[in-house]
Design a protein around this motif. Sequence first.
Motif, PDB file in Angstrom:
ATOM      1  N   ALA A   1     -42.992  19.296  24.535  1.00  0.00           N
ATOM      2  CA  ALA A   1     -41.620  19.780  24.720  1.00  0.00           C
ATOM      3  C   ALA A   1     -41.209  20.562  23.472  1.00  0.00           C
ATOM      4  O   ALA A   1     -41.510  20.143  22.345  1.00  0.00           O
ATOM      5  N   TYR A   2     -40.520  21.664  23.659  1.00  0.00           N
ATOM      6  CA  TYR A   2     -40.047  22.518  22.569  1.00  0.00           C
ATOM      7  C   TYR A   2     -38.546  22.726  22.718  1.00  0.00           C
ATOM      8  O   TYR A   2     -38.024  22.815  23.852  1.00  0.00           O
ATOM      9  N   ASP A   3     -37.856  22.811  21.558  1.00  0.00           N
ATOM     10  CA  ASP A   3     -36.437  23.204  21.641  1.00  0.00           C
ATOM     11  C   ASP A   3     -36.309  24.670  21.213  1.00  0.00           C
ATOM     12  O   ASP A   3     -37.254  25.273  20.702  1.00  0.00           O
ATOM     13  N   ARG A   4     -35.140  25.225  21.410  1.00  0.00           N
ATOM     14  CA  ARG A   4     -34.889  26.636  21.086  1.00  0.00           C
ATOM     15  C   ARG A   4     -33.950  26.782  19.892  1.00  0.00           C
ATOM     16  O   ARG A   4     -33.181  27.738  19.781  1.00  0.00           O
ATOM     17  N   GLY A   5     -34.021  25.833  18.986  1.00  0.00           N
ATOM     18  CA  GLY A   5     -33.180  25.890  17.795  1.00  0.00           C
ATOM     19  C   GLY A   5     -33.491  27.099  16.919  1.00  0.00           C
ATOM     20  O   GLY A   5     -34.619  27.592  16.885  1.00  0.00           O
ATOM     21  N   GLN A   6     -32.479  27.560  16.185  1.00  0.00           N
ATOM     22  CA  GLN A   6     -32.628  28.760  15.352  1.00  0.00           C
ATOM     23  C   GLN A   6     -32.673  28.438  13.869  1.00  0.00           C
ATOM     24  O   GLN A   6     -33.306  29.159  13.091  1.00  0.00           O
ATOM     25  N   THR A   7     -31.970  27.407  13.454  1.00  0.00           N
ATOM     26  CA  THR A   7     -31.912  27.085  12.024  1.00  0.00           C
ATOM     27  C   THR A   7     -32.412  25.673  11.817  1.00  0.00           C
ATOM     28  O   THR A   7     -31.816  24.725  12.336  1.00  0.00           O
ATOM     29  N   PRO A   8     -33.473  25.438  11.087  1.00  0.00           N
ATOM     30  CA  PRO A   8     -34.314  26.462  10.435  1.00  0.00           C
ATOM     31  C   PRO A   8     -35.321  27.108  11.362  1.00  0.00           C
ATOM     32  O   PRO A   8     -35.998  28.044  11.000  1.00  0.00           O
TER      33      PRO A   8
ATOM     34  N   CYS B   1     -27.855  21.400  12.420  1.00  0.00           N
ATOM     35  CA  CYS B   1     -29.030  22.261  12.364  1.00  0.00           C
ATOM     36  C   CYS B   1     -30.167  21.564  13.112  1.00  0.00           C
ATOM     37  O   CYS B   1     -30.101  20.355  13.395  1.00  0.00           O
ATOM     38  N   ASN B   2     -31.147  22.286  13.446  1.00  0.00           N
ATOM     39  CA  ASN B   2     -32.245  21.760  14.270  1.00  0.00           C
ATOM     40  C   ASN B   2     -33.143  20.873  13.412  1.00  0.00           C
ATOM     41  O   ASN B   2     -34.158  21.323  12.879  1.00  0.00           O
ATOM     42  N   ASP B   3     -32.758  19.631  13.303  1.00  0.00           N
ATOM     43  CA  ASP B   3     -33.537  18.706  12.483  1.00  0.00           C
ATOM     44  C   ASP B   3     -34.145  17.564  13.287  1.00  0.00           C
ATOM     45  O   ASP B   3     -34.748  16.658  12.708  1.00  0.00           O
ATOM     46  N   ASN B   4     -33.972  17.582  14.616  1.00  0.00           N
ATOM     47  CA  ASN B   4     -34.551  16.538  15.471  1.00  0.00           C
ATOM     48  C   ASN B   4     -35.464  17.192  16.494  1.00  0.00           C
ATOM     49  O   ASN B   4     -35.029  18.060  17.274  1.00  0.00           O
ATOM     50  N   ALA B   5     -36.715  16.777  16.499  1.00  0.00           N
ATOM     51  CA  ALA B   5     -37.666  17.308  17.466  1.00  0.00           C
ATOM     52  C   ALA B   5     -37.474  16.606  18.815  1.00  0.00           C
ATOM     53  O   ALA B   5     -37.014  15.456  18.878  1.00  0.00           O
ATOM     54  N   PRO B   6     -37.816  17.277  19.927  1.00  0.00           N
ATOM     55  CA  PRO B   6     -37.741  16.613  21.234  1.00  0.00           C
ATOM     56  C   PRO B   6     -38.643  15.372  21.278  1.00  0.00           C
ATOM     57  O   PRO B   6     -39.668  15.309  20.584  1.00  0.00           O
ATOM     58  N   VAL B   7     -38.244  14.421  22.103  1.00  0.00           N
ATOM     59  CA  VAL B   7     -38.977  13.149  22.195  1.00  0.00           C
ATOM     60  C   VAL B   7     -39.130  12.773  23.673  1.00  0.00           C
ATOM     61  O   VAL B   7     -38.152  12.832  24.444  1.00  0.00           O
ATOM     62  N   PHE B   8     -40.379  12.427  24.067  1.00  0.00           N
ATOM     63  CA  PHE B   8     -40.616  11.795  25.369  1.00  0.00           C
ATOM     64  C   PHE B   8     -40.372  10.310  25.169  1.00  0.00           C
ATOM     65  O   PHE B   8     -41.227   9.598  24.616  1.00  0.00           O
ATOM     66  N   GLU B   9     -39.224   9.850  25.564  1.00  0.00           N
ATOM     67  CA  GLU B   9     -38.848   8.481  25.221  1.00  0.00           C
ATOM     68  C   GLU B   9     -39.264   7.476  26.296  1.00  0.00           C
ATOM     69  O   GLU B   9     -40.067   6.577  26.069  1.00  0.00           O
TER      70      GLU B   9
ATOM     71  N   ARG C   1     -25.572  23.435  19.565  1.00  0.00           N
ATOM     72  CA  ARG C   1     -25.348  24.564  18.657  1.00  0.00           C
ATOM     73  C   ARG C   1     -26.668  25.320  18.425  1.00  0.00           C
ATOM     74  O   ARG C   1     -27.679  24.727  18.088  1.00  0.00           O
ATOM     75  N   GLU C   2     -26.612  26.625  18.631  1.00  0.00           N
ATOM     76  CA  GLU C   2     -27.760  27.515  18.438  1.00  0.00           C
ATOM     77  C   GLU C   2     -28.971  27.093  19.271  1.00  0.00           C
ATOM     78  O   GLU C   2     -30.113  27.354  18.889  1.00  0.00           O
ATOM     79  N   GLY C   3     -28.713  26.427  20.402  1.00  0.00           N
ATOM     80  CA  GLY C   3     -29.818  26.021  21.267  1.00  0.00           C
ATOM     81  C   GLY C   3     -30.657  24.902  20.706  1.00  0.00           C
ATOM     82  O   GLY C   3     -31.834  24.762  21.083  1.00  0.00           O
ATOM     83  N   ASN C   4     -30.077  24.076  19.844  1.00  0.00           N
ATOM     84  CA  ASN C   4     -30.868  23.032  19.186  1.00  0.00           C
ATOM     85  C   ASN C   4     -31.426  22.001  20.178  1.00  0.00           C
ATOM     86  O   ASN C   4     -32.487  21.417  19.935  1.00  0.00           O
ATOM     87  N   ASN C   5     -30.686  21.729  21.292  1.00  0.00           N
ATOM     88  CA  ASN C   5     -31.183  20.733  22.258  1.00  0.00           C
ATOM     89  C   ASN C   5     -31.553  21.375  23.592  1.00  0.00           C
ATOM     90  O   ASN C   5     -31.655  20.682  24.601  1.00  0.00           O
ATOM     91  N   VAL C   6     -31.751  22.669  23.616  1.00  0.00           N
ATOM     92  CA  VAL C   6     -32.210  23.350  24.822  1.00  0.00           C
ATOM     93  C   VAL C   6     -33.736  23.298  24.824  1.00  0.00           C
ATOM     94  O   VAL C   6     -34.380  23.835  23.908  1.00  0.00           O
TER      95      VAL C   6
END
Length: 717
Positions: free
Chosen positions: A513-520, A433-441, A472-477
């Motif tokens: 940066a934003y991801d396209r995750g769906q859940t949650p 599930c989308n539990d990791n936010a994007p990061v500028f590393e 999955r579900e665009g979590n890392n898009v």
Amino acid sequence: MADIACPVMVILILLDIATATPSITSFKKAATVSEDATVNEILSTIVCTDTDGDVTTTSVKSMSPTSPCSKCFEVLNCGTAECLQYRAGVGTMDFTVTPFYLITISCTDNKETPVTEVIEVAVVPNAPPRYDPDKLYVPITIDSSVAAGAQIYDVDSFDPETDDVTYTLKVIPSSSSVNYEIDQHTGIIKTTVPMKKECTNDVTFQVTMTDGKNTVGPLVIDNSISYANVAPVATNLDATVQIPEDATGTAYKMVMKDGNGDAISYTVTTSNPAGLAQYKMDGKSRNIDIVSALDYEKSALRITDTIIQVTDGYCTSPPYTLRLEVTDVNEPPTISPIVAYVQVCEGMQEINCGFSVLDPDAVDTQTWTYHSTNANVRGHFGIDENTGLIKTLLDYEADQPTPLASPKTLNVVVTDKGGLTATATCIITFVDCNDNAPVFEAVQTYTAAATECTPAGTKLLTITATDKDSAREGNNVLYYEGSGGSVSVGTGGEVVVNQAMPAGTVVTFYAYAYDRGQTPGPLRSKSPAVVSVRFTPCPTTQPPSAVVTTAAPTTTTSTTTAAPVQKGEDNLAWIIIAALLGTAMLALLTFMLWRYGNLCLHACGNFNCQKRCCVTQSRVKRLVTPKIERRAPAKRAPSPLVEPEEKEPEPKGPGFIFGFWKERYPDDDFKNQPDRKRLPTPGDMEAHYPHTIDPVEDPLTPQMATGESAKKKCIVM
């Protein structure tokens, strides 16, 4: 003297005759009348005489009191005398109201003063009837073998006035009342049933009688029943029988007996027929058998109250009560579904497998535990013993390089308060599930340079971020947003110049940066990237823009802050619109040159072209020449041309330069000398000199009205 004496004698005789009055010589001063007398009675014979032989009349002058029988007494002719009579049926005599009357009678000859006498009439009350023999208690014995309709006793009585007497019977106990009857006119008591139906040892009769005026009694007749029949009895009724809901066969056996050895039977009534239908009561064996499965949870059938009476065909027992009560028996619960499949997000979760428990017991409690086959769940999963919800005790990750094993199979057990159990299985699959936010590393500050000549739309650099989630579900898009007004970040991370700024300007802003995750749901990078662009003077030869990146944030003189994103697609749209507007204006200019430049050249070809050309009919041009509006390119669509308002036609007349014409040109331009007080009238073309003007044309000619182009003529000055 003799003549004088005769009148004296006459006077004496007349006086003697005038003083003779009637007199009552005989009458009965006291009389009696019965209060229940039903025939006329003579109460007193009255003899009234008159010495001078006049006819006399006797009548009732008054009576006291006048109630309740004011017209009951009257003097009537009864042969040789007159009589005071009681007139039956005229009124009612009542000793309790008026025990006597005083009757004043009057006798008169209709000449002299009437003579009166008073007769007293006493009212004699009615005498009550009497029992004969004169006693109020009679003991008798009745044999139990006496048949129905047999005479038991004859009540004998008499009445002094021989009035009709009516008899009434009361039986004690009242339950025996239907077994006896009395003839209300003769007083004879008989049985209505065989005495074998008399189920008591003693019966008491109470007899009262009345003559219509007086009620006498009661006469008590005590009856002793010899060898009386005895009603059967039940020894184990008036009870509550508790029957377990899983019971079968005979639930209860009733005990009944009869003291005389007679065959017995019983009747059952109930207020709950549906409840009684669960049982069968055998009249011979007196058993209560269960004929349909009992269910404590069916509350309407749980309790059945009955009333039972036992009889030997003659005597019936008093009503007995019997309650049949179904009791609860613990039954095992069931779980639905037996196997449940669930998907849950990674991490620490509370998991509902969707189990529902069905417990046949109306009031029960359940406890949830893990089955013994799940010994390895300790430390990994917990379970709420009241709700059955499963809790993860570890942080399950599905997107790590080495995720924990999934799915997990858990066997759960539900136990009711009686210790009965049911088992089910829950198969849990942990998904990313989308539990990791994007990061500028690697780089969090991006710097670039541009010049004040850099074209709009120029890409300076690209910012990048990473996301630890799976696809999955665009979590890392990922996509990006950020703007500093003249510089912005596109969705792909490209830093683009929207508008060149003066040299020395530094544009600094934040980009996320934003991801396209769906859940949650989608996540934004917690920390932004800092984008800084410095504008420099335009070089003689435009070199390519340099891109410099640094790993650490830098302090810059920022003239703008984060603003809403300016999309590159918007700039392209404005460029296209400006190009279209420019093309339209160029086409319009070309048309104007072709249309009106050709007219002037054509007119000059027919006249003296060494002179300059001018248009003579400006008003005609205003009618046929479209008005051209100059508009600068704008973001909004140009306003449509406004049609000129229609005006009423002007009267036909001379050309538009009449005022200037008559004062400026010499007189030989006219055929005739113009009148200064009216509009000028041009002469015919044939009479003019070659340098004269054309006649004025009517601006409302058909060609003008229809917009057709007419051949234009020039004026040679």
